[in-house]
Motif scaffolding. Structure first.
Motif, PDB file in Angstrom:
ATOM      1  N   ILE A  19      15.527 -16.328  85.679  1.00 41.02           N
ATOM      2  CA  ILE A  19      16.906 -16.819  85.384  1.00 41.02           C
ATOM      3  C   ILE A  19      17.721 -15.481  85.382  1.00 41.02           C
ATOM      4  CG2 ILE A  19      18.274 -17.533  83.577  1.00 41.02           C
ATOM      5  CD1 ILE A  19      16.173 -19.417  83.011  1.00 41.02           C
ATOM      6  N   TYR A  20      17.208 -14.187  84.855  1.00 42.05           N
ATOM      7  CA  TYR A  20      18.203 -13.268  84.590  1.00 42.05           C
ATOM      8  C   TYR A  20      17.919 -12.146  85.550  1.00 42.05           C
ATOM      9  CZ  TYR A  20      19.120 -14.932  80.010  1.00 42.05           C
ATOM     10  OH  TYR A  20      19.714 -15.278  78.788  1.00 42.05           O
ATOM     11  N   LEU A  21      17.085 -12.095  86.506  1.00 45.63           N
ATOM     12  CA  LEU A  21      16.645 -11.086  87.634  1.00 45.63           C
ATOM     13  C   LEU A  21      17.297 -11.822  88.914  1.00 45.63           C
ATOM     14  CD1 LEU A  21      13.469  -9.515  86.407  1.00 45.63           C
ATOM     15  CD2 LEU A  21      15.636  -8.582  85.947  1.00 45.63           C
ATOM     16  N   PHE A  22      16.764 -12.931  89.048  1.00 46.02           N
ATOM     17  CA  PHE A  22      17.140 -13.214  90.345  1.00 46.02           C
ATOM     18  C   PHE A  22      18.691 -13.260  90.859  1.00 46.02           C
ATOM     19  CE2 PHE A  22      18.093 -16.734  93.520  1.00 46.02           C
ATOM     20  CZ  PHE A  22      17.132 -16.596  94.454  1.00 46.02           C
ATOM     21  N   PRO A  23      19.535 -13.417  89.970  1.00 44.07           N
ATOM     22  CA  PRO A  23      21.042 -12.993  90.576  1.00 44.07           C
ATOM     23  C   PRO A  23      21.310 -11.801  91.119  1.00 44.07           C
ATOM     24  CG  PRO A  23      20.975 -14.280  88.200  1.00 44.07           C
ATOM     25  CD  PRO A  23      19.507 -14.059  88.580  1.00 44.07           C
ATOM     26  N   ARG A  24      20.453 -10.788  90.661  1.00 42.65           N
ATOM     27  CA  ARG A  24      20.748  -9.456  91.321  1.00 42.65           C
ATOM     28  C   ARG A  24      20.337  -9.377  92.836  1.00 42.65           C
ATOM     29  NH1 ARG A  24      18.138  -5.092  87.097  1.00 42.65           N
ATOM     30  NH2 ARG A  24      19.223  -5.916  85.109  1.00 42.65           N
ATOM     31  N   ILE A  25      19.400 -10.564  93.222  1.00 42.26           N
ATOM     32  CA  ILE A  25      19.144 -10.751  94.646  1.00 42.26           C
ATOM     33  C   ILE A  25      20.410 -11.463  95.352  1.00 42.26           C
ATOM     34  CG2 ILE A  25      17.707 -11.523  96.314  1.00 42.26           C
ATOM     35  CD1 ILE A  25      15.262 -11.238  94.034  1.00 42.26           C
ATOM     36  N   THR A  26      20.697 -12.590  94.794  1.00 44.65           N
ATOM     37  CA  THR A  26      21.557 -13.469  95.295  1.00 44.65           C
ATOM     38  C   THR A  26      22.024 -14.527  94.157  1.00 44.65           C
ATOM     39  OG1 THR A  26      22.288 -15.101  97.001  1.00 44.65           O
ATOM     40  CG2 THR A  26      20.132 -15.193  96.422  1.00 44.65           C
ATOM     41  N   THR A  27      23.536 -14.794  94.298  1.00 41.00           N
ATOM     42  CA  THR A  27      24.156 -15.809  93.551  1.00 41.00           C
ATOM     43  C   THR A  27      24.326 -16.960  94.174  1.00 41.00           C
ATOM     44  OG1 THR A  27      26.131 -14.881  93.740  1.00 41.00           O
ATOM     45  CG2 THR A  27      24.822 -14.054  91.823  1.00 41.00           C
ATOM     46  N   ALA A  28      23.929 -17.089  95.327  1.00 44.01           N
ATOM     47  CA  ALA A  28      24.164 -18.258  96.215  1.00 44.01           C
ATOM     48  C   ALA A  28      23.417 -19.673  95.648  1.00 44.01           C
ATOM     49  CB  ALA A  28      23.599 -17.897  97.675  1.00 44.01           C
ATOM     50  N   ILE A  29      22.382 -19.254  95.137  1.00 45.63           N
ATOM     51  CA  ILE A  29      21.592 -20.422  94.415  1.00 45.63           C
ATOM     52  C   ILE A  29      21.604 -20.220  93.094  1.00 45.63           C
ATOM     53  CG2 ILE A  29      19.418 -21.853  94.605  1.00 45.63           C
ATOM     54  CD1 ILE A  29      18.998 -20.680  97.398  1.00 45.63           C
ATOM     55  N   PRO A  30      21.772 -21.204  92.111  1.00 46.48           N
ATOM     56  CA  PRO A  30      21.822 -20.917  90.539  1.00 46.48           C
ATOM     57  C   PRO A  30      20.076 -20.449  90.327  1.00 46.48           C
ATOM     58  CG  PRO A  30      22.974 -22.867  91.176  1.00 46.48           C
ATOM     59  CD  PRO A  30      22.337 -22.540  92.620  1.00 46.48           C
ATOM     60  N   SER A  31      20.001 -19.649  89.512  1.00 40.53           N
ATOM     61  CA  SER A  31      18.619 -19.186  89.195  1.00 40.53           C
ATOM     62  C   SER A  31      17.848 -20.276  88.376  1.00 40.53           C
ATOM     63  CB  SER A  31      18.790 -17.842  88.216  1.00 40.53           C
ATOM     64  OG  SER A  31      19.728 -18.041  87.131  1.00 40.53           O
ATOM     65  N   PRO A  32      18.571 -20.977  87.572  1.00 39.58           N
ATOM     66  CA  PRO A  32      17.705 -22.126  86.940  1.00 39.58           C
ATOM     67  C   PRO A  32      17.090 -23.021  87.860  1.00 39.58           C
ATOM     68  CG  PRO A  32      20.004 -21.677  85.668  1.00 39.58           C
ATOM     69  CD  PRO A  32      19.984 -20.997  86.992  1.00 39.58           C
ATOM     70  N   LEU A  33      17.537 -23.389  89.070  1.00 35.71           N
ATOM     71  CA  LEU A  33      17.213 -24.314  89.978  1.00 35.71           C
ATOM     72  C   LEU A  33      15.932 -23.345  90.629  1.00 35.71           C
ATOM     73  CD1 LEU A  33      17.221 -26.782  91.464  1.00 35.71           C
ATOM     74  CD2 LEU A  33      18.767 -25.756  93.131  1.00 35.71           C
TER      75      LEU A  33
END
Length: 498
Positions: A163-177
């Motif tokens: 949840i907290y690290l994936f947005p550093r890769i991309t925010t195109a897809i919500p990290s909770p999903l």
């Protein structure tokens, strides 16, 4: 009333963001809807049908685009006794009646009373809700519960990491999903034994149908369901309007409180006719929605429709979603919901504001009732405000050169909180011929202040002094003319009574 173009923009102005956010919210709604059904003592499908119905309907008729409404714990706990004593049909009838009461509140424009809820109460409400959201996840982390092992903790930690690290890769897809997809695939592939959504209760396999609650239509039934319906209506509107304020702040937009009252009422009324329980706005899901791009009505509509598709059409797939994935999402929501800055400002904010905030939090956490906590906070805010205004009140006096007249100059707000200081400021033993009470720098607010003025005038007159009250503004004069007795026949009799 908004224009058609504005309404259309609320639907189609943010299609991609609303669709993705709505999908995440739908997944987060499933375990909560089941849990709230169990709280109320009814079948899981009652909460799931309610969440679908309320989310879809509020998308059309609500006053706050981007806010998620569904079955909630706040309304579920109010129905426990009704279900236990009278059964599901009475719950459905109470849901319909609660909706009608909310529609009435909207038509009477009662939403305007939210302006009297202070920022300290709002902060306390948010912090308490964040704590309650976190506490609701603890059973899923308790080793004493079936299915909870060290692997559960590892998966929750992994979920939070995604949840907290994936947005550093991309925010195109919500990290909770992404968290849900990754952990579900991992658990299913590895065959790990962890609790899943399916363990919380059977998911419905049919669409909801229209039904009329099977109850006697008489006064006795009304007397049974009315107290529950009224409580649900009040708590539902309170939580919805508080959440609405929060979403307004998060999106820096304004919304229609009275329309939201009507929308909540329509949603609950209709939900009772398809076998669903009452609900209201959900701050946790609303924050998820906003944080992951949901801004319009389409997000709530998507959440409701996807929820129904998932539990009815893809129930087998949804049932294998591991609970640690959803727990991680809700922990993220609780962390994001809590106002951490409020802890830093405890020392710098006025002590009364901090006390109100902490009292609201403590009351909500202790009672598990948001309405009681907010009520305590509002009452304390009123008391502290009255005390603060009373401190700004003062009276000074001037004696004429010949010593025959005393002028009392009243400054500030004269109301129940300052009436005692007003009464004690006069020297009734002083032998003067004339007394002038100058209220040109004051405002008279209530019956307590009018009675204090009466007593002062009558006591001076009883001592033989001539009394004048000068400088009264129009609003004060209107109140005094209506309520005061010092210039009316029998005034001295009233003095002896007091």
């Amino acid at each position: 009333m908004i224009s058609f173009s504005e309404y259309r923009a609320q639907w189609f102005g943010n299609i991609r963001g609303d669709l993705l956010a709505g999908l995440v919210v739908a997944l987060a709604l499933i375990p909560e809807a089941i849990a709230f059904s169990l709280i109320a003592g009814v079948d899981p499908k009652v909460g799931l049908y309610a969440s679908f119905s309320i989310a879809v309907l509020i998308a059309f008729v609500g006053g706050r685009p981007g806010m998620i409404s569904a079955a909630t714990a706040a309304t579920a706990v109010l129905m426990v006794t009704l279900v236990r004593d009278h059964g599901l049909e009475y719950l459905l009838a109470a849901t319909v009646l609660a909706g009608l009461l909310q529609i009435g509140a909207g038509l009477l424009k009662l939403g305007r009373f939210m302006r009297y809820v202070s920022r300290s109460v709002m902060t306390g409400f948010v912090n308490a809700l964040a704590i309650m959201i976190f506490m609701a996840q603890l059973p899923e982390l308790d080793f004493g519960n079936p299915g909870v092992t060290w692997l559960t903790w590892v998966l929750v930690a992994a979920g939070l990491g995604i949840i907290y690290l994936f947005p550093r890769i991309t925010t195109a897809i919500p990290s909770p999903l992404i968290t849900i997809v990754v952990l579900t695939a991992l658990v299913w592939t590895m065959g790990w034994d962890v609790r899943t959504v399916g363990d919380m209760g059977a998911l419905p396999d049919t669409l909801p149908v229209f039904l009329i609650p099977d109850i006697p239509l008489n006064l006795e039934t009304l007397l049974i369901i009315f107290p529950y319906a009224a409580a649900v209506a009040v708590v539902g509107l309170l939580e919805s309007l508080m959440t609405q304020n929060i979403v307004d702040d998060l999106t820096d937009t304004k919304s229609n409180r009275n329309q939201e009252c009507i929308g909540q009422g329509i949603a609950n009324t209709a939900t009772g006719f398809i076998g669903g329980m009452a609900g209201c706005a959900m701050i946790g899901q609303s924050i998820i929605n906003v944080k992951f791009g949901g801004r319009g009505r389409l997000s709530a509509f998507t959440a409701g429709v996807v929820l129904l598709i998932l539990v009815v059409g893809l129930g087998g797939l949804v049932a294998i979603i591991p609970m640690p994935a959803l727990v991680a999402i809700m922990i993220m929501v609780s962390i994001g919901t809590f106002s951490w800055s409020s802890l830093k400002t405890l020392k710098t904010h006025p002590r009364s504001s901090s006390v109100v905030m902490l009292a609201t939090v403590a009351t909500v956490v202790y009672t598990h009732n948001l309405a009681i906590g907010v009520l305590v906070g509002v009452m304390l805010s009123g008391i502290f405000f009255a005390a603060k205004i009373a401190q700004l009140f003062r009276i000074r006096s001037i004696l004429s050169e010949d010593g025959r007249e005393r002028t009392y100059i009243v400054e500030g707000q004269l109301f129940y909180g300052s009436a005692e200081d007003f009464a004690q400021a006069f020297d009734f033993r002083e032998a003067v011929e004339r007394v002038t009470i100058d209220v040109s720098r004051a405002h008279i607010w209530d019956i307590s202040s009018v009675q204090a003025l009466d007593m002062a005038v009558l006591k001076f007159r009883r001592k033989g002094a001539e009394v004048r009250v000068i400088g009264m503004n129009q609003a004060s004069e209107t109140l005094v003319d209506k309520l005061a007795i010092h210039d009316k026949p029998g005034a001295f009799n009233a003095l002896t009574v007091h």
